[in-house]
Design an enzyme around this catalytic site. Structure first.
Site, PDB file in Angstrom:
ATOM      1  CD  GLU A 146      -3.960  -5.945   4.070  1.00  0.00           C
ATOM      2  OE1 GLU A 146      -4.755  -5.135   4.610  1.00  0.00           O
ATOM      3  OE2 GLU A 146      -2.727  -5.797   4.063  1.00  0.00           O
ATOM      4  CD  GLU A 206      -2.890  -1.118   2.397  1.00  0.00           C
ATOM      5  OE1 GLU A 206      -3.837  -1.918   2.396  1.00  0.00           O
ATOM      6  OE2 GLU A 206      -2.687  -0.294   3.330  1.00  0.00           O
TER       7      GLU A 206
END
Length: 386
Positions: A298, A151
């Site tokens: 995720e 991320e």
């Protein structure tokens, strides 16, 4: 009546963690000073017990991160004892025939690097690839998929724009340096990792969001620009240096001009995040243009009472299945997280785990929603009531 939505053969069902959030005993990284995690879940010592539970849940894939600060506690000095620890972790997983996905940087940075300016220091573009290449040399026979950086835009935003995460700097100029250094670091690491192992599967993990206009063309313009910068800007620049895409999906934005999010929030998590399963379909469709395998690395929610997790899993997987039917090459779904853990600046209050953790006794307990997920993994299908 019920319909069975069957997933592709060899589809991966798994869960994910990161080192700082679960291992405990990490005191030589940037987070350890302002946000100490203490013993966390002591996954560092209890990993084999946790993998017993992973197997009990019928999961065949596990994503976790290496603690760079353990492995390289000083620049250029690799700790062989810690390298052997992670070798044992990987060997344990492979002995159970569990597919392994290893993340090299999941938000935490060694103290020695943070003291040199961290990701704002251009030298990180040589430090990180050195570490990445070393890991491939050590573990190439034990790791199925490598994720370089987790991320990038979340790290950038929380650390250098919001200033809430280490190094707690609100500095747009440094933010630009950081994102370009992460780009360079990923590209160089990709090359170095393939030099060490030509068969290595190396990707990046992004937190893509589904943004849509709320009323008119100005709202739509804002939504499109948000989708571009959050979802595509980084991936467009590493398109030739990724063998797969890791997708983390949590957020939906109903956008009003000028860039104001105004969601309906019919259902929210314990952290106040809107639950919007349809969004995962839209972000998956947005990744189709890259023609890469996609792993949902995720997807989860803070839900201490386990009220919404079962429906959350079911409804997100329904939209994942629709994306697969329409040609998106989704290879697996890894729920966040295997266990309750240290949720960064929010500490231990949010509960994301398939496993409930008693932080005093460190006892793990399988949640009811996890048993539901285990049935899906076992059958490789999702049953939907008509």
């Amino acid at each position: 009546m019920a319909d069975a939505l069957n997933f592709p053969e060899n589809f991966l069902w798994g869960s994910a963690t990161s080192a700082y959030q679960v291992e405990g005993g990490l005191d030589n990284c940037d987070w350890s000073k302002e946000f100490p995690a203490g013993k966390a879940c002591d996954h560092y010592h209890k990993y084999s017990e946790d993998f017993d539970l992973l197997e009990e849940l019928n999961l065949n894939a596990y994503r976790f991160s290496l603690a760079w600060s353990r492995i390289e506690p000083e620049p250029g000095e690799f700790d062989q004892q810690e390298i052997e620890h992670y070798r044992k972790v990987l060997q344990d997983l492979k002995s159970r025939d569990i597919t392994t996905m290893v993340t090299l940087h999941h938000f935490t940075t060694p103290l020695w690097l943070s003291e040199k300016g961290g990701w704002a220091n251009s030298k990180v573009a040589s430090y990180f690839p050195r570490y990445a290449k070393k890991m491939v040399e050590e573990y190439q026979d034990l790791v199925d998929y490598w994720a370089t950086i987790n991320e990038p835009f979340v790290y950038l935003g929380e650390s250098y724009l919001a200033g809430e995460w280490p190094p707690q700097r609100r500095n747009p100029y440094l933010a630009l340096k950081v994102i370009y250094n992460q780009l360079k670091s990923h590209k160089k690491a990709y090359q170095e990792m393939h030099e060490a192992d030509s068969e290595a599967k190396v990707g990046i993990v992004t937190n893509n969001q589904y943004s849509e206009g709320n009323r008119n063309f100005l709202d739509e313009f804002c939504a499109k620009t948000m989708n571009y910068f959050i979802n595509d800007w980084f991936l467009n620049r590493v398109d030739s240096e990724m063998d797969f895409i890791g997708l983390n999906y949590y957020f939906h934005n109903k956008v009003k001009f000028p860039y104001r999010v105004d969601n309906e929030n019919e259902k929210t998590t314990d952290m106040g995040w809107e639950i919007y399963p349809e969004g995962i379909y839209h972000v998956l469709k947005g990744l189709q243009k890259y023609n890469k395998p996609v792993f949902i690395t995720e997807n989860g929610l803070a839900d201490a009472e386990d009220q919404y997790r079962k429906e959350f899993i079911k409804n997100h997987l329904r939209w994942v299945h629709k994306a697969i039917e329409e040609g998106v090459d989704v290879r697996g779904y890894l729920h966040w997280s295997l266990m309750d853990n240290f949720e960064w600046a929010d500490g231990y209050n949010p509960r994301f785990g398939l496993l409930e953790v008693d932080y005093d006794s460190l006892e793990r307990k399988i949640r009811d929603s996890a048993r539901y997920y285990a049935q899906i993994a076992k059958s490789n299908s999702l049953t939907m009531e008509r």
